[in-house]
Design an enzyme around this catalytic site. Structure first.
Site, PDB file in Angstrom:
ATOM      1  N   LYS A  54       0.843  -1.199   0.000  1.00 50.19           N
ATOM      2  CA  LYS A  54       0.000   0.000   0.000  1.00 50.19           C
ATOM      3  C   LYS A  54       0.880   1.251   0.000  1.00 50.19           C
ATOM      4  O   LYS A  54       0.595   2.221  -0.693  1.00 50.19           O
ATOM      5  CB  LYS A  54      -0.938  -0.024   1.214  1.00 50.19           C
ATOM      6  CG  LYS A  54      -2.029  -1.082   1.078  1.00 50.19           C
ATOM      7  CD  LYS A  54      -2.777  -1.355   2.365  1.00 50.19           C
ATOM      8  CE  LYS A  54      -3.737  -2.526   2.172  1.00 50.19           C
ATOM      9  NZ  LYS A  54      -4.386  -2.966   3.411  1.00 50.19           N
ATOM     10  N   GLN A  98      -4.599  -1.661   9.627  1.00 51.15           N
ATOM     11  CA  GLN A  98      -4.438  -2.981   9.026  1.00 51.15           C
ATOM     12  C   GLN A  98      -4.997  -4.060   9.954  1.00 51.15           C
ATOM     13  O   GLN A  98      -4.609  -4.152  11.116  1.00 51.15           O
ATOM     14  CB  GLN A  98      -2.940  -3.233   8.742  1.00 51.15           C
ATOM     15  CG  GLN A  98      -2.655  -4.523   7.987  1.00 51.15           C
ATOM     16  CD  GLN A  98      -3.255  -4.536   6.587  1.00 51.15           C
ATOM     17  OE1 GLN A  98      -3.144  -3.569   5.846  1.00 51.15           O
ATOM     18  NE2 GLN A  98      -3.908  -5.638   6.233  1.00 51.15           N
ATOM     19  N   ASP A 121     -11.102   2.450   3.946  1.00 50.79           N
ATOM     20  CA  ASP A 121     -11.390   1.011   3.799  1.00 50.79           C
ATOM     21  C   ASP A 121     -12.887   0.777   3.593  1.00 50.79           C
ATOM     22  O   ASP A 121     -13.298  -0.301   3.170  1.00 50.79           O
ATOM     23  CB  ASP A 121     -10.943   0.250   5.054  1.00 50.79           C
ATOM     24  CG  ASP A 121      -9.588  -0.432   4.875  1.00 50.79           C
ATOM     25  OD1 ASP A 121      -9.207  -0.696   3.720  1.00 50.79           O
ATOM     26  OD2 ASP A 121      -8.927  -0.700   5.892  1.00 50.79           O
TER      27      ASP A 121
END
Ligand code: NAP
Length: 281
Positions: A54, A98, A121
């Site tokens: 990422k 994460q 997200d």
């Protein structure tokens, strides 16, 4: 029949190039770069790799990434305090924590602490709720990326029977909502589904997102179906999907490979969501 391969790697590269071009144009006018905060807790190797990918993707397109590597024994309060700070920062448009988190931290509390406008997200109940009402804001990256892939096919989604196997909050459920919004007739399967074979045999579009490579059998796939393989299973160090590609490709009309299908699209949609959050900020 031999299926056509759906190339997620190629489409993701194209999307990154478009995002880079838009950011570059704005930077030339003196606008600040988009900022993405990525929080990694502990030393899980897979999570470290995802975060690295990422970060590299952000660098490629001109998004400023702020990576917070936190110790596995951080308290929930310390983590939530950090998220509160990031929610306030004007140089940060997106916040990503994460997953999975250590067991002493409540995942739901973390997700709900992120400002929904910075929830790149798309996991916050506000953003999932908006998707459920077909008024999407920030959309969960993996299902959103799959919709982009389906959009490249010569295929009308309206009226198709779609079967999603796996009903998690981050993949299966939002995937079912995306397909419903596209006017598919959707069946969402999970570990208590009584006759998985019977459901899969009806699928014009099959999305496999269960995280087990030996459950769905290629002979269950309806001839001519579109097969989307979300699964990422590491077997003897090799990344495999939930579907046996070679045999499934003998029945399907289109199929995503693993790697090179859904994975690169997930990262591309994270960049796209960060861009959307930055445009609004
Ligand atoms: P998860 O939270 O473990 O959820 C798995 C889902 O599959 C659950 O709903 C579970 O049912 C269902 N399931 C498990 N065994 C089943 C079975 N035998 N038959 C039918 N359903 C079954 O996993 P996830 O986070 O959604 O991820 C799923 C897979 O996608 C994993 O391999 C993950 O690594 C991969 N993934 C890939 C990407 C990408 O970008 N390519 C992104 C995210 C995830 P219950 O609800 O009943 O427990």
């Amino acid at each position: 029949m031999t299926a056509q391969r759906i190339d997620g790697k190629q489409l993701a590269a194209q999307l990154r190039a478009d995002i880079k071009s838009e950011i570059t144009t704005h930077l030339k006018k003196g606008v600040r770069a988009p900022g993405l905060a990525v929080i990694l807790i502990g030393h899980d190797l897979a999570s470290q790799l995802y975060v690295k990918n990422k970060r590299l993707a952000c660098e490629e397109v001109g998004i400023h990434s702020f990576v917070f590597n936190l110790s596995a024994d951080i308290t929930e309060k310390e983590l939530l305090d950090l998220i509160h700070d990031l929610n306030q920062r004007a140089d940060i448009d997106g916040i990503l924590v994460q997953l999975p988190l250590p067991s002493h931290i409540t995942t739901q509390a973390v997700i709900e602490t992120i400002d929904p406008q910075k929830d790149v997200d798309g996991f916050h109940p506000y953003n999932l709720g908006r998707l459920a009402q077909f008024q999407p804001t920030l959309r969960p990256c993996t299902p959103y990326g799959i919709m982009m892939l389906l959009g490249t096919l010569d295929l009308t989604l309206k009226g198709k029977r779609a079967v999603v196997v796996g009903a998690s909050n981050i993949v299966g459920k939002p995937m079912a909502l995306e397909l419903l919004m596209a006017k598919c007739t959707v069946t969402l399967c999970h570990s208590a589904t009584l006759n998985l074979q019977e459901e899969i045999e009806k699928a014009d579009i099959l999305v496999a997102a269960l995280g087990h490579p030996h459950v769905i059998r290629s002979e269950w796939i309806k001839p001519g179906a579109v097969v989307i393989d979300v699964g990422m299973n590491r077997i003897d160090g090799v990344l495999k999907g939930d579907i046996a590609y070679e045999t499934a490709a003998q029945r399907a009309a289109w199929i995503t490979p693993v790697p090179g299908g859904v994975g690169p699209m997930t990262v591309a949609m994270l960049l796209k969501n960060t861009l959307s959050a930055w445009r609004r900020g």
